[in-house]
Design a protein around this motif. Structure first.
Motif, mmCIF file in Angstrom:
data_model
loop_
_atom_site.group_PDB
_atom_site.id
_atom_site.type_symbol
_atom_site.label_atom_id
_atom_site.label_comp_id
_atom_site.label_asym_id
_atom_site.label_seq_id
_atom_site.Cartn_x
_atom_site.Cartn_y
_atom_site.Cartn_z
ATOM 1 N N GLY A 6 -15.753 -13.580 -19.685
ATOM 2 C CA GLY A 6 -16.499 -13.150 -18.500
ATOM 3 C C GLY A 6 -17.457 -12.013 -18.815
ATOM 4 N N ALA A 7 -18.002 -11.456 -17.788
ATOM 5 C CA ALA A 7 -18.970 -10.377 -17.919
ATOM 6 C C ALA A 7 -18.330 -9.133 -18.517
ATOM 7 N N ALA B 93 -14.090 -1.585 -8.923
ATOM 8 C CA ALA B 93 -14.767 -2.673 -8.216
ATOM 9 C C ALA B 93 -15.466 -3.614 -9.199
ATOM 10 N N ALA B 94 -16.169 -3.072 -10.181
ATOM 11 C CA ALA B 94 -16.895 -3.900 -11.148
ATOM 12 C C ALA B 94 -15.929 -4.708 -12.014
ATOM 13 N N ALA B 95 -14.882 -4.063 -12.508
ATOM 14 C CA ALA B 95 -13.929 -4.747 -13.386
ATOM 15 C C ALA B 95 -13.144 -5.812 -12.619
ATOM 16 N N ALA C 294 -13.905 -14.468 -13.834
ATOM 17 C CA ALA C 294 -13.474 -15.106 -15.089
ATOM 18 C C ALA C 294 -12.235 -15.962 -14.869
ATOM 19 N N LEU C 295 -11.284 -15.471 -14.078
ATOM 20 C CA LEU C 295 -10.056 -16.228 -13.832
ATOM 21 C C LEU C 295 -10.291 -17.439 -12.927
ATOM 22 N N ALA C 296 -11.346 -17.406 -12.138
ATOM 23 C CA ALA C 296 -11.643 -18.515 -11.232
ATOM 24 C C ALA C 296 -12.416 -19.639 -11.916
ATOM 25 N N GLY D 14 -6.802 2.969 -15.558
ATOM 26 C CA GLY D 14 -5.976 2.052 -16.337
ATOM 27 C C GLY D 14 -6.024 0.640 -15.799
ATOM 28 N N LEU D 15 -5.968 0.500 -14.483
ATOM 29 C CA LEU D 15 -6.035 -0.839 -13.879
ATOM 30 C C LEU D 15 -7.437 -1.418 -14.000
ATOM 31 N N ALA D 16 -8.459 -0.584 -13.909
ATOM 32 C CA ALA D 16 -9.831 -1.067 -14.118
ATOM 33 C C ALA D 16 -9.977 -1.563 -15.551
ATOM 34 N N GLY D 17 -9.411 -0.839 -16.500
ATOM 35 C CA GLY D 17 -9.464 -1.267 -17.895
ATOM 36 C C GLY D 17 -8.756 -2.584 -18.123
ATOM 37 N N ALA D 18 -7.620 -2.776 -17.464
ATOM 38 C CA ALA D 18 -6.883 -4.040 -17.591
ATOM 39 C C ALA D 18 -7.692 -5.202 -17.027
ATOM 40 N N GLN D 19 -8.387 -4.964 -15.927
ATOM 41 C CA GLN D 19 -9.214 -6.019 -15.340
ATOM 42 C C GLN D 19 -10.407 -6.321 -16.241
ATOM 43 N N ALA D 20 -11.017 -5.279 -16.801
ATOM 44 C CA ALA D 20 -12.151 -5.478 -17.710
ATOM 45 C C ALA D 20 -11.708 -6.262 -18.944
ATOM 46 N N ARG D 21 -10.510 -5.953 -19.433
ATOM 47 C CA ARG D 21 -9.976 -6.681 -20.597
ATOM 48 C C ARG D 21 -9.744 -8.157 -20.242
ATOM 49 N N ALA D 22 -9.208 -8.424 -19.069
ATOM 50 C CA ALA D 22 -8.995 -9.809 -18.645
ATOM 51 C C ALA D 22 -10.320 -10.561 -18.617
ATOM 52 N N ALA D 23 -11.341 -9.943 -18.067
ATOM 53 C CA ALA D 23 -12.656 -10.587 -18.012
ATOM 54 C C ALA D 23 -13.169 -10.861 -19.423
ATOM 55 N N ALA D 24 -13.038 -9.886 -20.313
ATOM 56 C CA ALA D 24 -13.526 -10.053 -21.684
ATOM 57 C C ALA D 24 -12.756 -11.146 -22.425
ATOM 58 N N LEU D 25 -11.445 -11.183 -22.255
ATOM 59 C CA LEU D 25 -10.625 -12.195 -22.935
ATOM 60 C C LEU D 25 -10.987 -13.611 -22.511
ATOM 61 N N LEU D 26 -11.455 -13.744 -21.291
ATOM 62 C CA LEU D 26 -11.783 -15.065 -20.766
ATOM 63 C C LEU D 26 -13.276 -15.371 -20.830
#
Length: 179
Positions: A61-62, A75-77, A84-86, A47-59
């Motif tokens: 990112g990869a 690790a990947a997400a 993406a946030l940086a 679930g936390l990996a999915g949230a990180q992947a979503r953050a990257a996609a929204l911004l």
């Protein structure tokens, strides 16, 4: 360390990501099916990996595709989201959240609170150190606690109480097999 101009949000987010990542690395092979808040350890990490992947996609990112390995997916997400946030101007962008547009800074702040509590959830479920960084606890409390309440003697316990986490220690699955 140089502090960012966003009030330290990037540093807090990075700290939360790193702390959760250390707990993920400490999960033994026989602990992925152990109960955790809201499901299993595997589901919590996914679930936390999915949230990180979503953050990257929204911004922008990869893209991060799940591999089925929760530690690798995390690790990947996390790396994609941090990158993406940086990016310059990333925190000022608007992203959709709960049917409305919010700034990426607000989105990152909410992720930081979620990660802070998830650090405890994962540590609690796997028998790892469940002490949270005081700066993460303070940040999360400022976001979720009523403003008129005094700072308690144990801020971490106050945060966990507010978010419905038990005070008793759960018996963790013995990490006999590491992985």
């Amino acid at each position: 360390m140089t502090r960012s101009t966003d009030g330290g949000l990037r540093e807090l987010y990075d700290e939360a990501v790193a702390s959760f990542g250390r707990r993920v690395a400490g999960v033994a092979a026989n602990q992925w099916a152990a109960p955790a808040h809201g499901g299993t350890v595997r589901e919590l990490v996914a679930g936390l990996a999915g949230a990180q992947a979503r953050a990257a996609a929204l911004l922008g990112g990869a893209a991060v595709a799940p591999s089925g390995d929760p530690a690798a997916d995390w690790a990947a997400a996390a790396a994609a989201a941090r990158s993406a946030l940086a990016a310059p101007g990333a925190l000022a962008r608007e992203v959709p959240m709960d049917g409305a547009a919010v700034t990426a800074a607000e989105y990152a702040a909410r992720l930081t609170v979620c990660l802070t509590v998830a650090i405890w959830d994962l540590a609690h479920a796997t028998g790892q150190d469940d002490h949270l960084a005081p700066e993460l606890v303070g940040f999360a409390l400022r976001r979720v606690a009523p403003e008129d309440q005094p700072v308690p003697a144990d801020p971490q316990r106050r945060l966990l109480d507010l978010l419905g986490r038990p005070a008793i220690r759960r018996a963790a699955v013995d990490p006999e097999v590491t992985g």
